[in-house]
Design a protein around this motif. Structure first.
Motif, PDB file in Angstrom:
ATOM      1  N   VAL A 116      -6.011  13.419  21.037  1.00 33.22           N
ATOM      2  CA  VAL A 116      -5.351  12.210  21.499  1.00 33.22           C
ATOM      3  C   VAL A 116      -5.209  12.267  23.016  1.00 33.22           C
ATOM      4  O   VAL A 116      -5.006  13.331  23.590  1.00 33.22           O
ATOM      5  N   PHE A 117      -5.331  11.117  23.622  1.00 31.80           N
ATOM      6  CA  PHE A 117      -5.237  11.008  25.066  1.00 31.80           C
ATOM      7  C   PHE A 117      -4.249   9.911  25.414  1.00 31.80           C
ATOM      8  O   PHE A 117      -3.816   9.148  24.548  1.00 31.80           O
ATOM      9  N   GLU A 118      -3.905   9.824  26.670  1.00 29.31           N
ATOM     10  CA  GLU A 118      -2.985   8.793  27.127  1.00 29.31           C
ATOM     11  C   GLU A 118      -3.545   7.420  26.767  1.00 29.31           C
ATOM     12  O   GLU A 118      -4.718   7.129  26.992  1.00 29.31           O
ATOM     13  N   GLY A 119      -2.694   6.597  26.165  1.00 28.77           N
ATOM     14  CA  GLY A 119      -3.099   5.258  25.752  1.00 28.77           C
ATOM     15  C   GLY A 119      -3.469   5.173  24.282  1.00 28.77           C
ATOM     16  O   GLY A 119      -3.588   4.081  23.737  1.00 28.77           O
ATOM     17  N   ASP A 120      -3.665   6.304  23.602  1.00 25.35           N
ATOM     18  CA  ASP A 120      -3.969   6.288  22.172  1.00 25.35           C
ATOM     19  C   ASP A 120      -2.717   5.923  21.387  1.00 25.35           C
ATOM     20  O   ASP A 120      -1.598   6.185  21.819  1.00 25.35           O
ATOM     21  N   THR A 121      -2.919   5.315  20.218  1.00 24.60           N
ATOM     22  CA  THR A 121      -1.808   4.883  19.382  1.00 24.60           C
ATOM     23  C   THR A 121      -2.115   5.192  17.925  1.00 24.60           C
ATOM     24  O   THR A 121      -3.231   4.981  17.467  1.00 24.60           O
ATOM     25  N   ILE A 122      -1.109   5.681  17.217  1.00 25.83           N
ATOM     26  CA  ILE A 122      -1.206   5.905  15.778  1.00 25.83           C
ATOM     27  C   ILE A 122      -0.217   4.955  15.107  1.00 25.83           C
ATOM     28  O   ILE A 122       0.959   4.914  15.466  1.00 25.83           O
ATOM     29  N   PHE A 123      -0.720   4.156  14.148  1.00 19.95           N
ATOM     30  CA  PHE A 123       0.094   3.224  13.379  1.00 19.95           C
ATOM     31  C   PHE A 123       0.209   3.751  11.947  1.00 19.95           C
ATOM     32  O   PHE A 123      -0.795   4.132  11.352  1.00 19.95           O
ATOM     33  N   VAL A 124       1.417   3.743  11.391  1.00 26.21           N
ATOM     34  CA  VAL A 124       1.638   4.160  10.007  1.00 26.21           C
ATOM     35  C   VAL A 124       2.445   3.064   9.323  1.00 26.21           C
ATOM     36  O   VAL A 124       3.478   2.636   9.841  1.00 26.21           O
ATOM     37  N   PHE A 125       1.976   2.593   8.173  1.00 22.76           N
ATOM     38  CA  PHE A 125       2.726   1.595   7.419  1.00 22.76           C
ATOM     39  C   PHE A 125       2.360   1.700   5.943  1.00 22.76           C
ATOM     40  O   PHE A 125       1.350   2.318   5.589  1.00 22.76           O
ATOM     41  N   GLY A 126       3.191   1.115   5.106  1.00 25.17           N
ATOM     42  CA  GLY A 126       2.936   1.111   3.668  1.00 25.17           C
ATOM     43  C   GLY A 126       3.530  -0.115   3.008  1.00 25.17           C
ATOM     44  O   GLY A 126       4.746  -0.248   2.955  1.00 25.17           O
ATOM     45  N   ASN A 127       2.670  -0.999   2.524  1.00 27.30           N
ATOM     46  CA  ASN A 127       3.138  -2.172   1.774  1.00 27.30           C
ATOM     47  C   ASN A 127       3.476  -1.734   0.360  1.00 27.30           C
ATOM     48  O   ASN A 127       2.679  -1.038  -0.277  1.00 27.30           O
ATOM     49  N   SER A 128       4.629  -2.140  -0.146  1.00 27.17           N
ATOM     50  CA  SER A 128       5.085  -1.744  -1.479  1.00 27.17           C
ATOM     51  C   SER A 128       4.914  -0.233  -1.652  1.00 27.17           C
ATOM     52  O   SER A 128       4.305   0.242  -2.598  1.00 27.17           O
ATOM     53  N   TYR A 129       5.485   0.498  -0.723  1.00 29.20           N
ATOM     54  CA  TYR A 129       5.290   1.951  -0.638  1.00 29.20           C
ATOM     55  C   TYR A 129       6.015   2.715  -1.734  1.00 29.20           C
ATOM     56  O   TYR A 129       5.505   3.680  -2.277  1.00 29.20           O
ATOM     57  N   LEU A 130       7.226   2.262  -2.071  1.00 29.80           N
ATOM     58  CA  LEU A 130       7.961   2.972  -3.118  1.00 29.80           C
ATOM     59  C   LEU A 130       8.794   2.012  -3.933  1.00 29.80           C
ATOM     60  O   LEU A 130       9.086   0.897  -3.513  1.00 29.80           O
ATOM     61  N   THR A 136      11.294  -2.919  -4.845  1.00 33.77           N
ATOM     62  CA  THR A 136      10.095  -2.388  -4.203  1.00 33.77           C
ATOM     63  C   THR A 136      10.338  -2.403  -2.704  1.00 33.77           C
ATOM     64  O   THR A 136      10.755  -3.422  -2.152  1.00 33.77           O
ATOM     65  N   VAL A 137      10.091  -1.265  -2.045  1.00 37.71           N
ATOM     66  CA  VAL A 137      10.377  -1.118  -0.619  1.00 37.71           C
ATOM     67  C   VAL A 137       9.076  -0.845   0.120  1.00 37.71           C
ATOM     68  O   VAL A 137       8.286   0.004  -0.285  1.00 37.71           O
ATOM     69  N   SER A 138       8.881  -1.572   1.217  1.00 39.07           N
ATOM     70  CA  SER A 138       7.722  -1.335   2.084  1.00 39.07           C
ATOM     71  C   SER A 138       8.149  -0.464   3.260  1.00 39.07           C
ATOM     72  O   SER A 138       9.295  -0.523   3.700  1.00 39.07           O
ATOM     73  N   LEU A 139       7.234   0.325   3.745  1.00 41.61           N
ATOM     74  CA  LEU A 139       7.464   1.133   4.925  1.00 41.61           C
ATOM     75  C   LEU A 139       7.064   0.301   6.136  1.00 41.61           C
ATOM     76  O   LEU A 139       5.904  -0.098   6.264  1.00 41.61           O
ATOM     77  N   ASP A 140       8.043  -0.029   6.980  1.00 37.71           N
ATOM     78  CA  ASP A 140       7.748  -0.819   8.172  1.00 37.71           C
ATOM     79  C   ASP A 140       6.756  -0.067   9.050  1.00 37.71           C
ATOM     80  O   ASP A 140       6.673   1.163   9.005  1.00 37.71           O
ATOM     81  N   THR A 141       6.041  -0.803   9.865  1.00 32.59           N
ATOM     82  CA  THR A 141       5.053  -0.192  10.738  1.00 32.59           C
ATOM     83  C   THR A 141       5.732   0.702  11.765  1.00 32.59           C
ATOM     84  O   THR A 141       6.621   0.269  12.490  1.00 32.59           O
ATOM     85  N   LEU A 142       5.315   1.945  11.790  1.00 33.98           N
ATOM     86  CA  LEU A 142       5.767   2.895  12.796  1.00 33.98           C
ATOM     87  C   LEU A 142       4.644   3.058  13.804  1.00 33.98           C
ATOM     88  O   LEU A 142       3.488   3.254  13.438  1.00 33.98           O
ATOM     89  N   ILE A 143       4.985   2.947  15.072  1.00 30.29           N
ATOM     90  CA  ILE A 143       3.984   3.022  16.139  1.00 30.29           C
ATOM     91  C   ILE A 143       4.266   4.260  16.971  1.00 30.29           C
ATOM     92  O   ILE A 143       5.369   4.432  17.493  1.00 30.29           O
TER      93      ILE A 143
END
Length: 162
Positions: A116-130, A136-143
Protein backbone atom coordinates in the motif's frame (compact mmCIF):
# COMPACT_ATOMS: atom_id res chain seq x y z
CA UNK A 1 32.68 -12.49 24.41
CA UNK A 2 30.64 -9.38 25.34
CA UNK A 3 30.96 -8.00 21.82
CA UNK A 4 29.61 -11.26 20.33
CA UNK A 5 26.68 -11.20 22.75
CA UNK A 6 25.88 -7.56 21.96
CA UNK A 7 26.22 -8.16 18.21
CA UNK A 8 23.97 -11.26 18.36
CA UNK A 9 21.36 -9.39 20.42
CA UNK A 10 21.42 -6.52 17.93
CA UNK A 11 20.93 -8.86 14.96
CA UNK A 12 18.03 -10.64 16.65
CA UNK A 13 16.40 -7.29 17.50
CA UNK A 14 16.77 -6.06 13.91
CA UNK A 15 15.42 -9.33 12.52
CA UNK A 16 12.29 -9.33 14.70
CA UNK A 17 11.61 -5.62 14.25
CA UNK A 18 11.30 -6.12 10.49
CA UNK A 19 8.02 -7.98 11.07
CA UNK A 20 6.01 -4.77 11.30
CA UNK A 21 2.39 -5.02 12.49
CA UNK A 22 0.17 -1.95 12.75
CA UNK A 23 -3.48 -0.97 13.13
CA UNK A 24 -5.02 1.13 10.36
CA UNK A 25 -7.26 4.11 11.15
CA UNK A 26 -10.71 4.29 9.59
CA UNK A 27 -12.56 7.30 8.13
CA UNK A 28 -13.29 8.50 11.67
CA UNK A 29 -9.56 8.34 12.50
CA UNK A 30 -10.24 5.54 14.98
CA UNK A 31 -8.24 2.33 15.35
CA UNK A 32 -11.29 0.34 16.39
CA UNK A 33 -14.91 0.56 15.26
CA UNK A 34 -17.62 -0.61 17.68
CA UNK A 35 -20.81 -1.97 16.15
CA UNK A 36 -23.67 -2.04 18.68
CA UNK A 37 -26.31 -4.70 18.05
CA UNK A 38 -29.47 -5.77 19.87
CA UNK A 39 -27.53 -9.00 20.63
CA UNK A 40 -24.28 -7.40 21.88
CA UNK A 41 -21.23 -5.65 20.40
CA UNK A 42 -18.62 -6.25 17.74
CA UNK A 43 -15.21 -4.58 17.88
CA UNK A 44 -13.76 -4.19 14.38
CA UNK A 45 -10.19 -3.33 13.36
CA UNK A 46 -7.92 -3.59 10.33
CA UNK A 47 -4.40 -4.79 11.05
CA UNK A 48 -1.56 -4.51 8.56
CA UNK A 49 1.29 -6.99 8.56
CA UNK A 50 4.08 -5.61 6.44
CA UNK A 51 2.84 -3.65 3.47
CA UNK A 52 0.62 -6.15 1.65
CA UNK A 53 -0.91 -8.55 4.21
CA UNK A 54 -3.96 -7.52 6.22
CA UNK A 55 -6.33 -8.97 8.79
CA UNK A 56 -9.86 -7.67 9.26
CA UNK A 57 -10.46 -8.68 12.88
CA UNK A 58 -13.84 -8.76 14.58
CA UNK A 59 -14.21 -9.48 18.29
CA UNK A 60 -17.75 -10.53 19.20
CA UNK A 61 -19.15 -9.92 22.69
CA UNK A 62 -22.65 -11.31 22.38
CA UNK A 63 -25.54 -11.78 24.76
CA UNK A 64 -27.49 -13.83 22.19
CA UNK A 65 -26.39 -15.94 19.23
CA UNK A 66 -25.92 -14.37 15.82
CA UNK A 67 -25.61 -15.84 12.36
CA UNK A 68 -22.89 -14.29 10.22
CA UNK A 69 -22.92 -14.59 6.44
CA UNK A 70 -19.22 -14.60 5.44
CA UNK A 71 -19.94 -14.31 1.71
CA UNK A 72 -21.61 -10.93 2.23
CA UNK A 73 -18.32 -9.36 3.43
CA UNK A 74 -16.78 -7.37 0.57
CA UNK A 75 -13.31 -5.86 0.55
CA UNK A 76 -12.06 -3.48 -2.13
CA UNK A 77 -8.52 -2.14 -2.50
CA UNK A 78 -8.73 0.97 -4.67
CA UNK A 79 -10.91 -0.42 -7.53
CA UNK A 80 -10.03 -4.12 -7.14
CA UNK A 81 -12.21 -6.56 -5.22
CA UNK A 82 -10.28 -8.77 -2.80
CA UNK A 83 -11.41 -12.26 -1.75
CA UNK A 84 -10.73 -12.70 1.97
CA UNK A 85 -10.04 -15.98 3.72
CA UNK A 86 -12.02 -16.49 6.93
CA UNK A 87 -10.75 -18.36 9.96
CA UNK A 88 -14.27 -19.70 10.59
CA UNK A 89 -14.73 -21.17 7.09
CA UNK A 90 -14.57 -24.70 8.48
CA UNK A 91 -16.82 -23.79 11.41
CA UNK A 92 -20.30 -25.14 11.89
CA UNK A 93 -22.48 -23.73 9.12
CA UNK A 94 -26.23 -23.69 8.77
CA UNK A 95 -27.73 -22.54 5.48
CA UNK A 96 -24.69 -20.53 4.34
CA UNK A 97 -24.25 -18.86 7.72
CA UNK A 98 -21.89 -19.34 10.65
CA UNK A 99 -23.42 -19.42 14.13
CA UNK A 100 -21.46 -17.37 16.68
CA UNK A 101 -22.05 -17.51 20.43
CA UNK A 102 -20.68 -15.50 23.35
CA UNK A 103 -17.15 -14.17 22.97
CA UNK A 104 -15.48 -15.10 19.71
CA UNK A 105 -12.88 -13.62 17.39
CA UNK A 106 -13.31 -13.77 13.64
CA UNK A 107 -10.40 -12.88 11.38
CA UNK A 108 -10.72 -12.36 7.64
CA UNK A 109 -7.28 -12.11 6.11
CA UNK A 110 -6.23 -10.95 2.67
CA UNK A 111 -3.08 -10.13 0.77
CA UNK A 112 -2.63 -7.45 -1.87
CA UNK A 113 -0.63 -7.90 -5.06
CA UNK A 114 1.51 -4.90 -4.17
CA UNK A 115 2.18 -2.91 -1.03
CA UNK A 116 0.00 0.00 0.00
CA UNK A 117 1.14 3.50 -0.79
CA UNK A 118 -0.01 7.00 0.01
CA UNK A 119 -3.43 7.57 -1.53
CA UNK A 120 -4.48 3.89 -1.49
CA UNK A 121 -7.83 3.06 0.08
CA UNK A 122 -9.36 -0.15 1.44
CA UNK A 123 -13.17 -0.33 1.63
CA UNK A 124 -14.92 -2.99 3.76
CA UNK A 125 -18.69 -3.46 3.84
CA UNK A 126 -21.31 -6.18 4.18
CA UNK A 127 -24.94 -6.03 3.08
CA UNK A 128 -27.13 -8.21 5.33
CA UNK A 129 -23.93 -9.27 7.08
CA UNK A 130 -25.44 -10.87 10.16
CA UNK A 131 -28.73 -11.88 11.69
CA UNK A 132 -29.47 -11.12 15.32
CA UNK A 133 -32.77 -12.76 16.25
CA UNK A 134 -35.19 -11.58 13.58
CA UNK A 135 -33.13 -8.48 12.73
CA UNK A 136 -30.76 -8.41 9.76
CA UNK A 137 -27.80 -6.05 10.23
CA UNK A 138 -25.56 -4.65 7.50
CA UNK A 139 -21.97 -3.65 8.09
CA UNK A 140 -21.63 0.01 7.15
CA UNK A 141 -18.82 0.87 4.78
CA UNK A 142 -15.53 1.26 6.59
CA UNK A 143 -12.93 3.29 4.72
CA UNK A 144 -9.24 2.87 5.48
CA UNK A 145 -7.17 5.49 3.64
CA UNK A 146 -3.39 5.48 3.64
CA UNK A 147 -2.21 9.06 4.02
CA UNK A 148 1.17 10.17 5.26
CA UNK A 149 0.39 12.92 7.75
CA UNK A 150 3.99 13.12 8.92
CA UNK A 151 5.77 15.65 6.72
CA UNK A 152 9.47 16.42 6.76
CA UNK A 153 10.52 19.45 4.76
CA UNK A 154 12.95 18.39 2.05
CA UNK A 155 12.27 14.67 2.42
CA UNK A 156 8.60 14.05 1.60
CA UNK A 157 7.38 17.62 1.38
CA UNK A 158 8.84 19.93 -1.21
CA UNK A 159 8.61 23.66 -1.40
CA UNK A 160 7.04 24.86 -4.63
CA UNK A 161 9.39 26.91 -6.77
CA UNK A 162 7.94 30.14 -8.13
Amino acid sequence: MKINLIFTSLLITIFYSCNLTYKVRNQSHELEEVLHLPCGRIYIELIGKGDSKFSFRQKFELENNVRVFPDSLHIFWNDHQISPEHNLRNGKKSYGAVLIRGKKEWVSSFELDEGVFEGDTIFVFGNSYLQCGEDTVSLDTLIYAFDNNFRIFGVNEFKSIK
